[in-house]
Design a protein around this motif. Structure first.
Motif, mmCIF file in Angstrom:
data_model
loop_
_atom_site.group_PDB
_atom_site.id
_atom_site.type_symbol
_atom_site.label_atom_id
_atom_site.label_comp_id
_atom_site.label_asym_id
_atom_site.label_seq_id
_atom_site.Cartn_x
_atom_site.Cartn_y
_atom_site.Cartn_z
ATOM 1 N N GLU A 278 0.814 -1.216 0.000
ATOM 2 C CA GLU A 278 0.000 0.000 0.000
ATOM 3 C C GLU A 278 0.850 1.270 0.000
ATOM 4 N N SER A 279 2.175 1.118 -0.123
ATOM 5 C CA SER A 279 3.045 2.284 -0.076
ATOM 6 C C SER A 279 2.875 3.159 -1.317
ATOM 7 N N ASP A 280 2.874 4.456 -1.093
ATOM 8 C CA ASP A 280 2.780 5.419 -2.184
ATOM 9 C C ASP A 280 3.972 6.376 -2.132
ATOM 10 N N MET A 281 5.076 5.892 -1.565
ATOM 11 C CA MET A 281 6.229 6.756 -1.322
ATOM 12 C C MET A 281 7.049 6.968 -2.595
ATOM 13 N N GLU A 282 7.462 8.207 -2.817
ATOM 14 C CA GLU A 282 8.253 8.548 -3.996
ATOM 15 C C GLU A 282 9.710 8.135 -3.833
ATOM 16 N N LYS A 283 10.321 7.737 -4.952
ATOM 17 C CA LYS A 283 11.753 7.506 -5.026
ATOM 18 C C LYS A 283 12.290 8.360 -6.168
ATOM 19 N N GLU A 284 13.335 9.153 -5.879
ATOM 20 C CA GLU A 284 13.849 10.104 -6.869
ATOM 21 C C GLU A 284 15.257 9.712 -7.304
ATOM 22 N N GLN B 106 1.220 -2.884 -16.848
ATOM 23 C CA GLN B 106 1.371 -1.454 -17.074
ATOM 24 C C GLN B 106 2.076 -0.799 -15.893
ATOM 25 N N LEU B 107 3.000 0.094 -16.191
ATOM 26 C CA LEU B 107 3.691 0.836 -15.145
ATOM 27 C C LEU B 107 2.833 1.990 -14.641
ATOM 28 N N ARG B 108 3.017 2.352 -13.395
ATOM 29 C CA ARG B 108 2.331 3.523 -12.860
ATOM 30 C C ARG B 108 2.945 4.782 -13.487
ATOM 31 N N PRO B 109 2.190 5.861 -13.598
ATOM 32 C CA PRO B 109 2.745 7.098 -14.161
ATOM 33 C C PRO B 109 3.988 7.539 -13.401
ATOM 34 N N ALA B 110 4.958 8.066 -14.133
ATOM 35 C CA ALA B 110 6.219 8.531 -13.554
ATOM 36 C C ALA B 110 6.420 10.002 -13.908
ATOM 37 N N ARG B 111 7.135 10.713 -13.066
ATOM 38 C CA ARG B 111 7.516 12.089 -13.380
ATOM 39 C C ARG B 111 8.942 12.039 -13.913
ATOM 40 N N VAL B 112 9.091 12.391 -15.180
ATOM 41 C CA VAL B 112 10.395 12.327 -15.837
ATOM 42 C C VAL B 112 10.651 13.676 -16.488
ATOM 43 N N THR B 113 11.747 14.323 -16.099
ATOM 44 C CA THR B 113 12.078 15.649 -16.624
ATOM 45 C C THR B 113 13.555 15.706 -16.998
ATOM 46 N N LEU B 114 13.887 16.657 -17.872
ATOM 47 C CA LEU B 114 15.287 16.887 -18.214
ATOM 48 C C LEU B 114 16.005 17.515 -17.023
ATOM 49 N N ALA B 115 17.232 17.043 -16.775
ATOM 50 C CA ALA B 115 18.008 17.560 -15.639
ATOM 51 C C ALA B 115 19.402 17.976 -16.074
ATOM 52 N N GLY B 116 19.569 18.318 -17.350
ATOM 53 C CA GLY B 116 20.876 18.709 -17.853
ATOM 54 C C GLY B 116 21.219 17.923 -19.104
ATOM 55 N N ASP B 117 22.424 18.094 -19.565
ATOM 56 C CA ASP B 117 22.876 17.426 -20.780
ATOM 57 C C ASP B 117 22.892 15.913 -20.581
ATOM 58 N N GLN B 118 22.057 15.224 -21.329
ATOM 59 C CA GLN B 118 21.937 13.753 -21.280
ATOM 60 C C GLN B 118 21.604 13.245 -19.878
ATOM 61 N N LEU C 137 18.413 12.804 -16.915
ATOM 62 C CA LEU C 137 16.986 12.798 -16.643
ATOM 63 C C LEU C 137 16.759 12.651 -15.143
ATOM 64 N N ARG C 138 15.689 13.267 -14.679
ATOM 65 C CA ARG C 138 15.254 13.098 -13.291
ATOM 66 C C ARG C 138 13.998 12.230 -13.292
ATOM 67 N N PHE C 139 14.046 11.107 -12.599
ATOM 68 C CA PHE C 139 12.912 10.199 -12.475
ATOM 69 C C PHE C 139 12.358 10.274 -11.060
ATOM 70 N N ILE C 140 11.040 10.368 -10.934
ATOM 71 C CA ILE C 140 10.370 10.222 -9.640
ATOM 72 C C ILE C 140 9.315 9.137 -9.810
ATOM 73 N N LEU C 141 9.522 8.020 -9.115
ATOM 74 C CA LEU C 141 8.661 6.847 -9.245
ATOM 75 C C LEU C 141 7.952 6.560 -7.931
ATOM 76 N N LYS C 142 6.846 5.824 -8.034
ATOM 77 C CA LYS C 142 6.143 5.344 -6.845
ATOM 78 C C LYS C 142 6.054 3.821 -6.845
ATOM 79 N N GLU C 143 6.961 3.192 -7.552
ATOM 80 C CA GLU C 143 7.047 1.735 -7.550
ATOM 81 C C GLU C 143 8.509 1.367 -7.772
ATOM 82 N N GLY C 144 8.814 0.092 -7.656
ATOM 83 C CA GLY C 144 10.207 -0.321 -7.775
ATOM 84 C C GLY C 144 10.343 -1.696 -8.388
ATOM 85 N N ARG C 145 9.990 -1.812 -9.654
ATOM 86 C CA ARG C 145 10.183 -3.085 -10.348
ATOM 87 C C ARG C 145 11.677 -3.361 -10.523
#
Length: 270
Positions: free
Chosen positions: A148-154, A181-193, A195-203
């Protein structure tokens, strides 16, 4: 100071279940505290592990109970590449080998020996680095990686390949692994090549496999945060115990977004 709380629910509930739901300890730990005579309701010691608490009654954990629970060690480690989080295969080195007095960052009287069972709470593969939690605290473990965890991992991830808008869109929402299907993720550019990922699961090796699906190859993966707990200024290869305030923050229920109001029958959307 002893832990004290008044029960406010309408329906009575078993003491061990309520303590577990409150993030105080696991049910098994609650039963052990009851057996040791360290739990009381309205001043009366609880003797039966099946005892229920009713609305308006006040439960108190003795100081010895608090000391016993706080004695469950949880540490954070800034794991370097080349160490495995869990049980090693032949030729591999487990991350717990880094928990030495020499590698301690700050101060602690509790240096885990080889007999301590500190399990990884959210693994990092051997080729990844960054924040790794190792704990013998079952309540904290459930809060981080329980069903039931909904904790973010960055994570900060360096990749090789062309980062297109289509690739970003798929990484954010649209991929599946192992037929699920994967849960929605927050993925943004964080500089040259990067990416910043924020997930709520850990496959298993999730970020690396996600990137493979969109034509990107991961060259570096660094986890910097799990929920409110950050690696901060902890040097690579060093470790420290978490503080009571950090544990409390990890167990605090996550704020849920407000639900939109229901439309009344016959009304139109604006």
């Amino acid at each position: 100071m002893a832990w004290t709380r008044t029960y406010e629910e309408a329906e009575p509930q078993r003491v061990n279940r309520w303590l577990a739901q409150s993030g105080v300890c696991s049910r098994r730990e609650a039963e052990a505290l009851i057996a040791a005579g360290l739990v009381s309701i309205d001043g009366e010691p609880v003797a039966d592990p099946g005892r229920k608490i009713a609305q308006g009654q006040t439960l108190v954990l003795a100081d010895q109970a608090q000391a016993r629970l706080e004695g469950q060690l949880t540490v954070i480690l800034n794991k370097p590449v080349g160490y495995v989080s869990g049980q090693p295969e032949p030729g591999q080195t487990p991350a717990v080998r880094l928990l030495t007095r020499k590698a301690l960052f700050g101060q602690s009287d509790d240096i885990p020996g080889p007999d301590r069972r500190l399990a990884p709470v959210g693994r990092l593969d051997m080729d990844s680095r960054g924040l790794l939690i190792l704990s013998e605290d079952g309540v904290l473990t459930k809060a981080v990686i329980g069903p039931e965890s909904d904790m973010e991992k960055e994570y900060l991830v360096r990749v090789r390949g062309e980062i297109t808008e289509r690739a970003l869109g798929l990484l954010r929402h649209g991929l599946a692994l192992d037929g699920r299907q994967l849960r929605p993720a927050r993925v943004t550019l964080a500089g040259d090549q990067r990416l910043r990922f924020i997930l709520k699961e850990g496959r298993n090796r999730q970020i690396r496999r996600m990137c493979d699906l969109v034509g990107l190859s991961v060259t570096d993966l660094y986890r910097l945060r799990i929920g409110p707990l950050k690696v901060g200024d902890l040097p690579e290869g060093r470790w420290r115990p978490i503080t009571p305030a950090e544990r409390e923050a990890m167990l605090r229920p996550q704020a849920l977004p407000a639900k939109p109001p229901r439309r009344r029958p016959g009304t139109r959307r604006p």
